[in-house]
Design a protein around this motif. Structure first.
Motif, short mmCIF file in Angstrom:
data_model
loop_
_atom_site.label_atom_id
_atom_site.label_comp_id
_atom_site.label_asym_id
_atom_site.label_seq_id
_atom_site.Cartn_x
_atom_site.Cartn_y
_atom_site.Cartn_z
N UNK A 219 44.76 44.15 -22.85
CA UNK A 219 44.93 43.09 -23.85
C UNK A 219 43.67 42.75 -24.28
N UNK A 220 42.24 43.29 -23.69
CA UNK A 220 41.08 42.89 -23.92
C UNK A 220 40.82 41.53 -24.11
N UNK A 221 41.17 40.83 -22.71
CA UNK A 221 41.01 39.30 -22.68
C UNK A 221 40.33 39.10 -21.29
N UNK A 222 39.59 37.94 -21.49
CA UNK A 222 38.94 37.37 -20.13
C UNK A 222 39.93 36.45 -19.76
N UNK A 223 40.30 36.26 -18.53
CA UNK A 223 40.92 35.31 -18.16
C UNK A 223 40.63 34.34 -16.94
N UNK A 224 40.76 33.00 -16.91
CA UNK A 224 40.28 32.26 -15.91
C UNK A 224 41.54 31.48 -15.40
N UNK A 225 41.98 31.79 -14.02
CA UNK A 225 43.12 31.06 -13.62
C UNK A 225 42.89 30.09 -12.58
N UNK A 226 43.42 28.83 -12.68
CA UNK A 226 42.95 27.71 -11.72
C UNK A 226 44.43 27.44 -11.19
N UNK A 227 45.30 28.31 -11.38
CA UNK A 227 46.72 27.67 -10.97
C UNK A 227 46.74 27.61 -9.53
#
Ligand code: FRU
Length: 490
Positions: free
Chosen positions: A406-414
């Motif tokens: 998807x050409x995304x940077x993802x930060x996940x703090x869940x």
């Protein structure tokens, strides 16, 4: 958590109950989430950075402070100072509220050096008997001994017609032989904007009018404006409130960002600019302020928090910290932010790794931590998703990933630990279309600041993991990638 009453919130420090602050300090010192190398309050609540400046051979950085608890009550300016932008010393209270023009708080403002003195211009917050707000723009001066004296009278008495009592946060600069200042405002029709004043001496200010942008209806209030010029561009920073979420943009409760364009026309106040851009893609960033170093760099510091949210440290009697200082540059009409080079002074033990990862998550012995700087180049990416898990254990992890599908940077703090801000979601994404993926991050006990590809994107967030969530893991999903990383303990 039980909220303070208005009477409890609007007390001066002299009105503390016997041993109230000592007891609070004791409680705060037991918090497992005290930061190791970020500016944080001894007790109570920190918010905006104020008066950021270089004077008398040191950097001065003040912040909004409410001493008695994690609430927005009577605000003081607290003073910190540094020789190198890396090590900060606490000086103490700088501006005390309590005069006729700042009876309910010394609100945000800025600093400027003139005739060997540091002038601090700030908003005096007052409330009348009906609790109606009356803001005044006030001035104080600091001498070389650090002695701060408030001027008796505000330098801007009136809010000009057409604007409500949300009129605050003066940011001053000098251009040729004149001083200018921008102030965050709300029009009578409840839309946000910025107004411009001009002065010859910092004492007498002339109202020039609004800065004319294309954003006539962009939220209900613009806080903490800042303006500077760089490489023939004008940059107007501010924190607008009341912007609706649009997919991946504007996910936080309030926003912070900038307009970049041609230098502001000081006569007509016309500002020709590109669309609004957010400064930070993370969860906790607001009310930034910039200054210029003696060697001509533009440095930005923000509040690593947001108003009107609860944080896990609230029950421990304190809240928030400031971000690390970041150097700002312009590239293709966008601000690039990099941690200041002086932060290298904080580096201690160094460790390197160089590994290939094949459809797996790898954890290395002896490569972990709770307070460190990490630089990681991810190369030869032939995977759907690559990234790092950090502050991780069996049950907790914070995940930074690049998704090449998807050409995304993802930060996940869940799964970062104690939950917070769930209403605004626990994942942040931004579009990213580059051949390389370099992560430069600063992890402290309860925060992370992530700079991607030398500052093209920044994610700033608080996280509240348990102390034993220390692991760092490297992963590639559906394919392979190489990770080259260096870590310094802080
Ligand atoms: C932004 C802000 C400013 C104000 C200050 C009060 O966070 O609301 O507009 O001056 O905080 O602490």
């Amino acid at each position: 958590m039980e909220k303070m009453t208005r009477e409890e919130k609007y007390r001066y420090i002299e009105q503390a109950l016997p041993e109230e602050l000592e007891r609070l300090k004791e409680k705060v010192s037991k918090s497992p989430w005290r930061q190791k190398y970020h500016i944080q309050p001894q007790t109570g609540l920190l918010n905006d950075p104020n008066g950021f400046s270089y004077y008398n051979e040191a950097y001065h950085l003040f912040y909004q402070w409410f001493p008695f608890g994690p609430e927005h009550g009577m605000k003081y300016w607290f003073h910190t100072t540094s020789k190198d932008l890396a090590h900060w010393e606490e000086v103490g209270i700088a501006i005390k509220p309590g005069g006729p023009y700042d009876s309910h708080g010394a609100y945000s403002g800025s600093g400027i050096v003139k005739n060997n003195k540091l002038y601090l211009m700030y908003t005096g917050n007052t409330r009348d008997h009906s609790w109606v707000r009356h803001p005044f723009q006030c001035l104080a001066e600091m001498d070389k001994n650090g002695l701060i004296t408030k001027f008796d009278k505000p330098v801007i008495f009136e809010t000009p017609p057409g604007y409500t009592d949300h009129f605050r946060d003066p940011k001053v600069w000098k251009s040729d032989e004149e001083y200018f200042c921008v102030i965050g405002a709300q029009r009578d029709n409840k839309t946000g904007c910025i107004v411009l004043y001009q002065s010859k001496d910092l004492l007498q200010w002339n109202f020039r009018g609004e800065i004319l942008t294309d954003l006539n209806e962009f939220g209900y209030m613009w806080e903490c404006p800042d303006y500077f010029e760089m490489d023939d561009h004008g940059v107007l920073l501010f924190s607008p409130q009341g912007i609706e979420q649009e997919n991946e943009r504007y996910n936080n409760i309030y926003q912070s960002g900038y307009l970049i364009g041609k230098p502001l026309n000081m006569e007509s106040r016309a500002f020709e600019h590109q669309p609004f851009q957010e400064l930070d893609k993370g969860f906790d960033f607001y009310a930034q302020q910039t200054t210029e170093t003696p060697d001509g760099r533009r440095i930005l510091v923000g509040w690593m928090g947001l108003p009107d949210l609860e944080y896990p440290t609230d029950k421990e009697g304190w809240a928030h910290c400031l971000t690390l200082p970041r150097q700002i540059n312009i590239k293709d009409d966008k601000l690039i932010q990099r941690p200041v080079s002086e932060l290298a002074l904080l580096r201690k033990k160094e460790k390197n790794i160089n590994i290939s990862v094949d459809n797996e998550t790898k954890q290395l012995e002896d490569f972990y931590g709770t307070a460190y700087e990490l630089i990681c180049d991810i190369e030869d990416i032939k995977a759907d998703r690559v990234g790092i898990e950090f502050r991780a254990s069996n049950t907790e992890k914070t995940v930074l990933a690049y998704d090449s599908v998807s050409n995304k940077i993802i930060l996940d703090r869940s799964l970062s630990g104690q939950p917070l801000g769930k209403k605004n979601g626990s994942i942040r994404r931004c579009s990213f279309d580059a051949q390389t993926f370099k992560i430069h991050m600063f992890v402290d006990v309860s925060s992370v600041e992530i700079f991607i590809n030398d500052g093209e994107e920044v994610f700033t967030s608080r996280i509240f993991p348990s102390q034993n969530s220390k692991a760092i893991r490297f992963f590639a999903q559906k394919g392979t990638a190489k990770f080259k990383a260096v870590k310094w303990d802080y």
